[in-house]
Write a protein that holds these residues in place. Structure first.
Motif, short mmCIF file in Angstrom:
data_model
loop_
_atom_site.label_atom_id
_atom_site.label_comp_id
_atom_site.label_asym_id
_atom_site.label_seq_id
_atom_site.Cartn_x
_atom_site.Cartn_y
_atom_site.Cartn_z
N GLY A 11 0.70 -1.24 0.09
CA GLY A 11 -0.06 0.11 -0.11
C GLY A 11 0.80 1.27 0.17
O GLY A 11 0.51 2.31 -0.53
N ILE A 12 1.77 1.36 0.77
CA ILE A 12 2.87 2.40 0.83
C ILE A 12 3.44 2.48 -0.62
O ILE A 12 3.44 3.78 -1.08
CB ILE A 12 3.86 1.98 2.05
CG1 ILE A 12 3.30 2.32 3.26
CG2 ILE A 12 5.06 3.19 1.70
CD1 ILE A 12 2.76 3.51 3.65
N ASP B 65 2.19 1.47 -3.41
CA ASP B 65 1.32 2.30 -4.65
C ASP B 65 1.09 3.66 -4.18
O ASP B 65 0.68 4.37 -5.19
CB ASP B 65 0.01 1.52 -4.42
CG ASP B 65 0.12 -0.13 -4.75
OD1 ASP B 65 0.98 -0.40 -5.27
OD2 ASP B 65 -0.78 -0.78 -4.23
N ALA B 66 1.10 4.01 -2.94
CA ALA B 66 0.64 5.41 -2.57
C ALA B 66 1.81 6.35 -3.02
O ALA B 66 1.81 7.46 -3.82
CB ALA B 66 0.56 5.59 -1.11
N VAL C 271 1.86 9.34 -6.12
CA VAL C 271 2.43 10.65 -6.22
C VAL C 271 3.53 11.00 -7.16
O VAL C 271 3.52 11.98 -7.58
CB VAL C 271 2.82 10.84 -4.57
CG1 VAL C 271 3.49 12.29 -4.34
CG2 VAL C 271 1.80 10.94 -3.59
N PRO D 112 3.00 14.10 0.75
CA PRO D 112 3.25 13.79 -0.64
C PRO D 112 4.32 15.15 -0.83
O PRO D 112 5.07 14.92 -1.67
CB PRO D 112 2.18 13.89 -1.42
CG PRO D 112 1.06 14.31 -0.40
CD PRO D 112 1.42 14.14 1.03
#
Length: 222
Positions: free
Chosen positions: A13-14, A16-17, A21, A111
């Protein structure tokens, strides 16, 4: 020029995030991901990304070992590494920077700082999450020899060093002193050469140990 980035984090998940960004930036692209430090090391050596974003606690090889292998004194062909982690521990910050990391971000920094850290790494600067900057510097100067009082910095260079120690970016320093960010960068290069430090973290630590940045609120850029 497009900045090529490798993301190393054991949480999908990290990754992907971060990819979302970074790939949204016009000058950045994620070229690879790794869920453990060994995979990150192998891919970095093969793909030669411009910047590696490395978590600290990963399987097989942790982020500190990865940083040392890619950017440390023994690295034959160093790669820029920015550590991005949840761990706000002095020991981790200090070790990462000593072993060649050109940035240390807490994941909660958001971000905007993530993007700024990548760009700072590419320009030869070091970005650290503001939450840990002053604490880090105090620890660093406690471990260092006293600042060289005979070092000859100009008044402008001393002022730039003072503002670096307060955590201001090049753009903010330029606004404070009514000079361009490029001029600030040139001053920093001169300062680093005169006091013998490799990056802006060293400049800041020197400024604190030299008494140029006493405790108190940092000035605000205008």
């Amino acid at each position: 020029m497009t900045i090529r980035i490798l993301i190393a984090d054991d949480q999908e998940g990290i990754r992907d995030a971060f990819r979302m960004v970074l790939d949204a930036q016009p000058d950045m692209t994620v070229v690879a991901e790794a869920a453990d430090g060994r995979s990150a090391l192998d891919q970095a050596r093969h793909l030669r990304p411009d910047v590696v974003l490395a978590d600290i606690r990963m399987p097989v090889l942790d982020g500190l070992e990865l940083t040392r292998a890619l950017a440390g004194p023994g690295a034959a062909d160093p790669v820029r590494v920015v550590v991005v982690t949840t761990f706000d521990l002095d020991e981790y910050v200090y070790t990462a920077l000593r072993d060649g990391a050109c940035g240390y971000l807490l994941k909660r920094s958001g971000p905007t700082l993530l993007v700024e850290a990548v760009r700072a790494a590419m320009s030869g600067d070091t970005l650290i999450s503001p939450q840990i900057t002053v604490r880090l510097l105090r620890r660093m100067i406690a471990a260092e020899q006293p600042a060289n009082e005979g070092t000859r910095l100009s008044d402008r260079e001393r002022e730039v060093a003072r503002l670096v120690a307060h955590g201001l970016t090049n753009a903010e320093i330029g606004a404070e002193l009514f000079i361009s960010a490029g001029t600030v960068k040139n001053h920093l290069a001169n300062i680093r050469g005169k006091i013998g430090v490799p990056n802006r973290v060293g400049v800041a630590a020197w400024a604190w140990s030299a008494g140029l940045a006493p405790s108190g609120p940092a000035p605000e850029a205008t």
